[in-house]
Write a protein that holds these residues in place. Structure first.
Motif, PDB file in Angstrom:
ATOM      1  N   TYR A  56       1.918   0.892  -1.868  1.00  0.00           N
ATOM      2  CA  TYR A  56       2.342  -0.483  -1.624  1.00  0.00           C
ATOM      3  C   TYR A  56       1.134  -1.394  -1.398  1.00  0.00           C
ATOM      4  O   TYR A  56       1.080  -2.509  -1.917  1.00  0.00           O
ATOM      5  CB  TYR A  56       3.302  -0.586  -0.432  1.00  0.00           C
ATOM      6  CG  TYR A  56       3.646  -2.025  -0.135  1.00  0.00           C
ATOM      7  CD1 TYR A  56       4.532  -2.713  -0.952  1.00  0.00           C
ATOM      8  CD2 TYR A  56       3.037  -2.711   0.911  1.00  0.00           C
ATOM      9  CE1 TYR A  56       4.813  -4.057  -0.725  1.00  0.00           C
ATOM     10  CE2 TYR A  56       3.317  -4.044   1.152  1.00  0.00           C
ATOM     11  CZ  TYR A  56       4.196  -4.706   0.332  1.00  0.00           C
ATOM     12  OH  TYR A  56       4.481  -6.037   0.550  1.00  0.00           O
ATOM     13  N   LEU A  57       0.182  -0.930  -0.621  1.00  0.00           N
ATOM     14  CA  LEU A  57      -1.006  -1.741  -0.353  1.00  0.00           C
ATOM     15  C   LEU A  57      -1.734  -2.073  -1.651  1.00  0.00           C
ATOM     16  O   LEU A  57      -2.130  -3.214  -1.868  1.00  0.00           O
ATOM     17  CB  LEU A  57      -1.927  -1.025   0.633  1.00  0.00           C
ATOM     18  CG  LEU A  57      -1.375  -0.972   2.051  1.00  0.00           C
ATOM     19  CD1 LEU A  57      -2.125   0.047   2.886  1.00  0.00           C
ATOM     20  CD2 LEU A  57      -1.422  -2.349   2.692  1.00  0.00           C
ATOM     21  N   LEU A  58      -1.865  -1.098  -2.529  1.00  0.00           N
ATOM     22  CA  LEU A  58      -2.534  -1.347  -3.801  1.00  0.00           C
ATOM     23  C   LEU A  58      -1.726  -2.291  -4.689  1.00  0.00           C
ATOM     24  O   LEU A  58      -2.281  -3.202  -5.300  1.00  0.00           O
ATOM     25  CB  LEU A  58      -2.805  -0.024  -4.520  1.00  0.00           C
ATOM     26  CG  LEU A  58      -3.900   0.834  -3.891  1.00  0.00           C
ATOM     27  CD1 LEU A  58      -3.921   2.215  -4.527  1.00  0.00           C
ATOM     28  CD2 LEU A  58      -5.259   0.171  -3.992  1.00  0.00           C
ATOM     29  N   SER A  59      -0.419  -2.117  -4.728  1.00  0.00           N
ATOM     30  CA  SER A  59       0.410  -2.962  -5.608  1.00  0.00           C
ATOM     31  C   SER A  59       0.518  -4.400  -5.099  1.00  0.00           C
ATOM     32  O   SER A  59       0.756  -5.315  -5.882  1.00  0.00           O
ATOM     33  CB  SER A  59       1.810  -2.363  -5.787  1.00  0.00           C
ATOM     34  OG  SER A  59       2.553  -2.450  -4.592  1.00  0.00           O
ATOM     35  N   SER A  60       0.319  -4.617  -3.807  1.00  0.00           N
ATOM     36  CA  SER A  60       0.394  -5.970  -3.247  1.00  0.00           C
ATOM     37  C   SER A  60      -0.982  -6.639  -3.191  1.00  0.00           C
ATOM     38  O   SER A  60      -1.110  -7.755  -2.703  1.00  0.00           O
ATOM     39  CB  SER A  60       1.042  -5.942  -1.857  1.00  0.00           C
ATOM     40  OG  SER A  60       0.276  -5.190  -0.948  1.00  0.00           O
ATOM     41  N   TRP A  61      -1.991  -5.966  -3.689  1.00  0.00           N
ATOM     42  CA  TRP A  61      -3.364  -6.466  -3.741  1.00  0.00           C
ATOM     43  C   TRP A  61      -3.577  -7.077  -5.118  1.00  0.00           C
ATOM     44  O   TRP A  61      -3.235  -6.471  -6.138  1.00  0.00           O
ATOM     45  CB  TRP A  61      -4.312  -5.293  -3.571  1.00  0.00           C
ATOM     46  CG  TRP A  61      -5.628  -5.548  -2.930  1.00  0.00           C
ATOM     47  CD1 TRP A  61      -6.492  -6.557  -3.196  1.00  0.00           C
ATOM     48  CD2 TRP A  61      -6.247  -4.739  -1.925  1.00  0.00           C
ATOM     49  NE1 TRP A  61      -7.616  -6.434  -2.430  1.00  0.00           N
ATOM     50  CE2 TRP A  61      -7.493  -5.319  -1.631  1.00  0.00           C
ATOM     51  CE3 TRP A  61      -5.873  -3.581  -1.254  1.00  0.00           C
ATOM     52  CZ2 TRP A  61      -8.368  -4.787  -0.693  1.00  0.00           C
ATOM     53  CZ3 TRP A  61      -6.730  -3.055  -0.326  1.00  0.00           C
ATOM     54  CH2 TRP A  61      -7.958  -3.652  -0.045  1.00  0.00           C
ATOM     55  N   HIS A  62      -4.149  -8.248  -5.200  1.00  0.00           N
ATOM     56  CA  HIS A  62      -4.350  -8.910  -6.494  1.00  0.00           C
ATOM     57  C   HIS A  62      -5.269  -8.056  -7.373  1.00  0.00           C
ATOM     58  O   HIS A  62      -6.286  -7.531  -6.898  1.00  0.00           O
ATOM     59  CB  HIS A  62      -4.952 -10.302  -6.302  1.00  0.00           C
ATOM     60  CG  HIS A  62      -4.892 -11.108  -7.539  1.00  0.00           C
ATOM     61  ND1 HIS A  62      -5.917 -11.123  -8.461  1.00  0.00           N
ATOM     62  CD2 HIS A  62      -3.909 -11.897  -8.040  1.00  0.00           C
ATOM     63  CE1 HIS A  62      -5.581 -11.905  -9.464  1.00  0.00           C
ATOM     64  NE2 HIS A  62      -4.361 -12.392  -9.237  1.00  0.00           N
ATOM     65  N   PRO A  63      -4.911  -7.895  -8.663  1.00  0.00           N
ATOM     66  CA  PRO A  63      -5.712  -7.044  -9.549  1.00  0.00           C
ATOM     67  C   PRO A  63      -7.195  -7.416  -9.619  1.00  0.00           C
ATOM     68  O   PRO A  63      -8.043  -6.546  -9.824  1.00  0.00           O
ATOM     69  CB  PRO A  63      -5.049  -7.223 -10.919  1.00  0.00           C
ATOM     70  CG  PRO A  63      -3.656  -7.648 -10.614  1.00  0.00           C
ATOM     71  CD  PRO A  63      -3.730  -8.425  -9.329  1.00  0.00           C
ATOM     72  N   SER A  64      -7.535  -8.682  -9.414  1.00  0.00           N
ATOM     73  CA  SER A  64      -8.940  -9.107  -9.523  1.00  0.00           C
ATOM     74  C   SER A  64      -9.816  -8.607  -8.368  1.00  0.00           C
ATOM     75  O   SER A  64     -11.036  -8.566  -8.504  1.00  0.00           O
ATOM     76  CB  SER A  64      -9.034 -10.630  -9.620  1.00  0.00           C
ATOM     77  OG  SER A  64      -8.654 -11.233  -8.392  1.00  0.00           O
ATOM     78  N   THR A  65      -9.205  -8.227  -7.249  1.00  0.00           N
ATOM     79  CA  THR A  65      -9.974  -7.764  -6.088  1.00  0.00           C
ATOM     80  C   THR A  65      -9.512  -6.389  -5.595  1.00  0.00           C
ATOM     81  O   THR A  65     -10.055  -5.877  -4.606  1.00  0.00           O
ATOM     82  CB  THR A  65      -9.868  -8.773  -4.923  1.00  0.00           C
ATOM     83  OG1 THR A  65      -8.489  -8.963  -4.587  1.00  0.00           O
ATOM     84  CG2 THR A  65     -10.517 -10.103  -5.278  1.00  0.00           C
ATOM     85  N   ARG A  66      -8.539  -5.806  -6.257  1.00  0.00           N
ATOM     86  CA  ARG A  66      -7.943  -4.525  -5.836  1.00  0.00           C
ATOM     87  C   ARG A  66      -8.926  -3.371  -6.044  1.00  0.00           C
ATOM     88  O   ARG A  66      -9.526  -3.239  -7.106  1.00  0.00           O
ATOM     89  CB  ARG A  66      -6.691  -4.263  -6.663  1.00  0.00           C
ATOM     90  CG  ARG A  66      -6.004  -2.943  -6.372  1.00  0.00           C
ATOM     91  CD  ARG A  66      -4.875  -2.665  -7.355  1.00  0.00           C
ATOM     92  NE  ARG A  66      -3.935  -3.768  -7.388  1.00  0.00           N
ATOM     93  CZ  ARG A  66      -3.241  -4.105  -8.479  1.00  0.00           C
ATOM     94  NH1 ARG A  66      -3.376  -3.450  -9.615  1.00  0.00           N
ATOM     95  NH2 ARG A  66      -2.411  -5.113  -8.433  1.00  0.00           N
ATOM     96  N   PRO A  67      -9.083  -2.521  -5.019  1.00  0.00           N
ATOM     97  CA  PRO A  67      -9.910  -1.322  -5.217  1.00  0.00           C
ATOM     98  C   PRO A  67      -9.190  -0.337  -6.147  1.00  0.00           C
ATOM     99  O   PRO A  67      -7.973  -0.416  -6.314  1.00  0.00           O
ATOM    100  CB  PRO A  67     -10.045  -0.745  -3.801  1.00  0.00           C
ATOM    101  CG  PRO A  67      -8.884  -1.279  -3.051  1.00  0.00           C
ATOM    102  CD  PRO A  67      -8.522  -2.596  -3.681  1.00  0.00           C
ATOM    103  N   THR A  68      -9.937   0.566  -6.737  1.00  0.00           N
ATOM    104  CA  THR A  68      -9.321   1.532  -7.656  1.00  0.00           C
ATOM    105  C   THR A  68      -8.476   2.547  -6.902  1.00  0.00           C
ATOM    106  O   THR A  68      -7.500   3.057  -7.447  1.00  0.00           O
ATOM    107  CB  THR A  68     -10.377   2.261  -8.501  1.00  0.00           C
ATOM    108  OG1 THR A  68     -11.359   2.809  -7.627  1.00  0.00           O
ATOM    109  CG2 THR A  68     -11.039   1.307  -9.477  1.00  0.00           C
ATOM    110  N   ASN A  69      -8.853   2.851  -5.670  1.00  0.00           N
ATOM    111  CA  ASN A  69      -8.023   3.742  -4.857  1.00  0.00           C
ATOM    112  C   ASN A  69      -8.183   3.365  -3.392  1.00  0.00           C
ATOM    113  O   ASN A  69      -9.065   2.594  -3.035  1.00  0.00           O
ATOM    114  CB  ASN A  69      -8.354   5.219  -5.104  1.00  0.00           C
ATOM    115  CG  ASN A  69      -9.807   5.538  -4.824  1.00  0.00           C
ATOM    116  OD1 ASN A  69     -10.437   4.932  -3.965  1.00  0.00           O
ATOM    117  ND2 ASN A  69     -10.358   6.490  -5.551  1.00  0.00           N
ATOM    118  N   LEU A  70      -7.323   3.915  -2.580  1.00  0.00           N
ATOM    119  CA  LEU A  70      -7.302   3.605  -1.154  1.00  0.00           C
ATOM    120  C   LEU A  70      -6.950   4.881  -0.412  1.00  0.00           C
ATOM    121  O   LEU A  70      -5.946   5.508  -0.716  1.00  0.00           O
ATOM    122  CB  LEU A  70      -6.248   2.517  -0.894  1.00  0.00           C
ATOM    123  CG  LEU A  70      -6.175   1.881   0.470  1.00  0.00           C
ATOM    124  CD1 LEU A  70      -7.478   1.176   0.822  1.00  0.00           C
ATOM    125  CD2 LEU A  70      -5.028   0.881   0.513  1.00  0.00           C
TER     126      LEU A  70
END
Length: 132
Positions: A56-70
């Motif tokens: 959820y954290l990754l999907s709610s993070w904007h693709p331009s600043t989203r890390p590849t994994n968490l």
């Protein structure tokens, strides 16, 4: 007996501190419903950190600043969220918050001004600036 325990946990107060039960607060966002505003997204993201919902954290993070994994395996024990202010202008939004967590040194504080962007009907976390 396990059924009652599960039902009871769903009726507990939402981790975001809104005072609402989790199913009436952050759970719908965690299940894919769009957050109504930046503050709702911030609260759902805080709850996701508490519940360790990496997807959820990754999907709610904007693709331009989203890390590849968490990896939340070593995440602190989050204790409380205080929303100081929240506002939006068009497709941009900001939330100033304080998140309290427990560490070996006792209670600690993380304060941040987060920026959000709306694309279509969905708000996304863009970035945050930590306060000193």
């Amino acid at each position: 007996m396990a059924k009652k325990k599960h039902k009871k946990s769903l009726l507990q107060a939402c981790p975001c501190g809104s005072g609402h039960a989790y199913p009436d607060c952050c759970l719908p966002c965690h299940q894919g419903q769009a957050a109504a505003d930046p503050e709702s997204l911030m609260r759902s993201r805080y709850s996701a950190f508490v519940l360790q919902l990496e997807d959820y954290l990754l999907s709610s993070w904007h693709p331009s600043t989203r890390p590849t994994n968490l990896d939340l395996q070593n995440s602190p024990k989050w204790a409380r969220l205080d929303v100081i202010s929240s506002h939006e202008e068009g497709n941009q939004g900001w939330v100033h918050f304080r998140a309290w967590y427990r560490s070996s040194q006792g209670m600690q504080l993380m304060e941040e001004e987060s920026e959000f962007v709306k694309e279509g009907s969905h708000w996304f976390y863009l970035k945050g600036e930590k306060s000193a």
